[in-house]
Enzyme design. Structure first.
Site, PDB file in Angstrom:
ATOM      1  N   LYS A  81      95.427  32.262  69.916  1.00 18.79           N
ATOM      2  CA  LYS A  81      94.190  32.223  70.189  1.00 18.79           C
ATOM      3  C   LYS A  81      93.527  33.321  69.122  1.00 18.79           C
ATOM      4  O   LYS A  81      94.204  34.359  69.637  1.00 18.79           O
ATOM      5  CB  LYS A  81      93.941  32.310  72.059  1.00 18.79           C
ATOM      6  CG  LYS A  81      92.388  32.624  71.950  1.00 18.79           C
ATOM      7  CD  LYS A  81      91.993  32.051  73.231  1.00 18.79           C
ATOM      8  CE  LYS A  81      90.214  32.229  74.092  1.00 18.79           C
ATOM      9  NZ  LYS A  81      90.867  32.058  75.321  1.00 18.79           N
ATOM     10  N   SER A 156      86.804  28.432  75.731  1.00 18.68           N
ATOM     11  CA  SER A 156      87.005  29.236  74.728  1.00 18.68           C
ATOM     12  C   SER A 156      88.238  28.485  73.926  1.00 18.68           C
ATOM     13  O   SER A 156      88.130  28.837  73.051  1.00 18.68           O
ATOM     14  CB  SER A 156      86.332  31.257  74.943  1.00 18.68           C
ATOM     15  OG  SER A 156      87.802  31.133  75.430  1.00 18.68           O
ATOM     16  N   SER A 180      88.087  28.979  80.156  1.00 18.17           N
ATOM     17  CA  SER A 180      88.680  29.034  79.158  1.00 18.17           C
ATOM     18  C   SER A 180      89.759  28.479  79.200  1.00 18.17           C
ATOM     19  O   SER A 180      89.969  27.671  77.919  1.00 18.17           O
ATOM     20  CB  SER A 180      88.394  30.169  78.857  1.00 18.17           C
ATOM     21  OG  SER A 180      87.313  30.590  77.883  1.00 18.17           O
TER      22      SER A 180
END
Length: 473
Positions: A81, A156, A180
């Protein structure tokens, strides 16, 4: 020998077994995944900052390890990520200020993945500063849903979820403050787990005492999610953390019988949220299936009073502390809703923060009492289906106006202040779009939650997310 096109559909556990045994090299497994990325990523934009040279160098090192040093993720290719550091790769946080920065170290959970043998080949896309549940930013653009590229992949950890659904990787790291991990997993038909805070030590945060944010695992299956959590978990001396989980049990989850399991069905979180009928229909069907399997399913929800104010207060304060100075210096580099969230933090006082922490304490204690009589809560993850990719955030859900970019995500973040483990499990489809079920258990019942989730996964038998790799081809 498994064909290259089939390798990417294998579980992480099977990929690691093949490379540990020498039946397959890490380089061969990497090349199979890079071919899939090459085939589809131009359309989806899940993986960013791809570096094949660095990845091959890493894979060759992994191939050179002696058998006794081959770990649980040996040779498994993945991308990290873009909100965490991995040596040699950019870490832009989806923000123009950080574009071009190169990390010179690994964050703790990434270092643990590296030590276990994972091979890194790039980063996964996120929203600006990981704020919100739509992965679009000015550095890398927007990530599209592999099931329907006209739709959002969530956020996210949207790039991570899309990469899993498109078979670019079998495991992915993510992080979760207000959903997220859970939201994009639901949108993309994969698994995303928010562990009990401290299970993955918050070692790389500027506030190691933050009760809201945590890193966590994502995968296509519960077994692979548990495998990755077994690697990410572990005590560390320099920050507060939870006791180490039973690693052996995580890697071989016990079979659970759903008969007699006490399930609270929080279809609308006790009236706290509105949910689209298409989402509710899938969850209703899942609840009926659980009841038919012998589970005791009753309408119920933990105490969420005060969760809204506590979450918003602590989030705004954290955003202002983290990004307030940068916003003041570079206001042109921020989108309006993130800027607004940061400025909300300017209004938060010290007593406001302490009252919010008091509410988190009360909610955590209340949740522990609630789960003494309930094994698992079943709830929506997202209140709506994946929305059009052109939107920045949904202004309306089921006919109800949303006040801001956080409002439509309440089904996930209202549970955040409770300090309990939560995950998104594929529950079914509305047309071609996935719907996730949110499952929650008591504090530090992470292994128990995964075992119950595996039993529910088996019961629901939702088609594998791998089918998304061909959905729009």
């Amino acid at each position: 020998m498994v064909e290259s096109g089939e390798l990417v559909g294998l579980s992480a556990k099977e990929q690691a077994r093949l490379t540990r045994s020498g039946e397959l090299t890490a380089v061969e497994l990497l090349d199979a995944h890079l071919a899939e990325v090459s085939r589809r990523n131009g359309e989806i934009n899940a993986v960013v900052a791809l570096d094949e040279e660095l990845a091959h160098e890493h894979a060759r090192r992994v191939d050179g390890l002696a058998p006794e040093r081959r770990g649980a993720l040996h040779g498994v290719p993945t991308a990290v990520k873009d909100f965490g550091h991995v040596t040699g790769f950019p870490n832009t946080l989806g923000h123009r200020h950080f574009a071009g920065s190169i990390s010179d170290h690994d964050d703790l959970h990434i270092a643990r993945m590296r030590e276990a043998g994972a091979v890194f080949y790039g980063k996964t896309n996120i929203p600006e500063l990981a704020a919100g549940s739509h992965s679009a930013n000015e550095v890398y653009g927007v990530t599209r849903n592999p099931h329907d590229p006209s739709r959002s992949a969530g956020g996210s950890s949207g790039g991570a979820a899309a990469a899993l659904a498109a078979r670019f990787t079998a495991i992915a790291d993510g992080s979760d403050m207000g959903g997220s991990l859970r939201n994009p997993a639901a949108f993309c038909g994969v698994v995303g787990m928010r562990p009990t805070p401290g299970v993955v030590p918050n070692a790389d945060s500027p506030n190691v005492f933050d009760p809201l944010a945590t890193a966590g695992p994502m995968a296509r299956t519960i077994d692979d999610t548990a495998l990755l959590l077994s690697v990410m978990n572990g005590e560390t001396r320099d920050v507060p953390c939870a006791p180490e989980l039973d690693r052996a049990r995580l890697r071989e989850l016990r079979e659970r019988d759903l008969a007699g399991v006490r399930i609270a069905y929080a279809a609308d979180l006790g009236g706290c949220v509105v949910v689209e009928p298409a989402v509710r229909a899938v969850l209703d069907e899942a609840a009926r299936a659980l009841e038919a399997a012998g589970a005791i399913v009753e309408i119920g929800c933990p105490d969420l009073s005060g969760a809204d104010e506590a979450f918003r207060t602590l989030r705004a304060a954290a955003f202002n502390a983290g990004w307030g100075a940068l916003l003041e210096a570079e206001p042109e580099n921020f989108n309006d809703f993130v800027a607004g969230n940061i400025r909300e933090g300017e209004k938060v006082s010290g007593p406001d923060v302490m009252r919010a922490y008091g509410e988190v304490t009360r909610l955590t204690r209340a949740a522990a009492r609630y789960f003494a009589d309930t094994d698992v809560v079943l709830a929506p993850v997202t209140q709506m289906l994946p929305f059009p990719v052109e939107w920045d955030w949904p202004r309306e859900v089921a006919g109800t106006r949303m006040t801001d970019y956080l409002d439509w995500m309440r089904a996930a973040w209202l549970f955040t202040p409770l300090g309990v483990p939560a995950l998104s499990l594929p529950a079914g489809y509305a047309g071609r779009l996935p719907v996730g079920a949110q499952l929650l258990a008591g504090p530090r019942q992470d292994v128990e939650l995964l075992e119950l989730a595996k039993a529910i996964e088996t019961l629901l038998a939702v088609p594998a997310a791998a089918s998304a790799s061909h959905a729009a081809s």
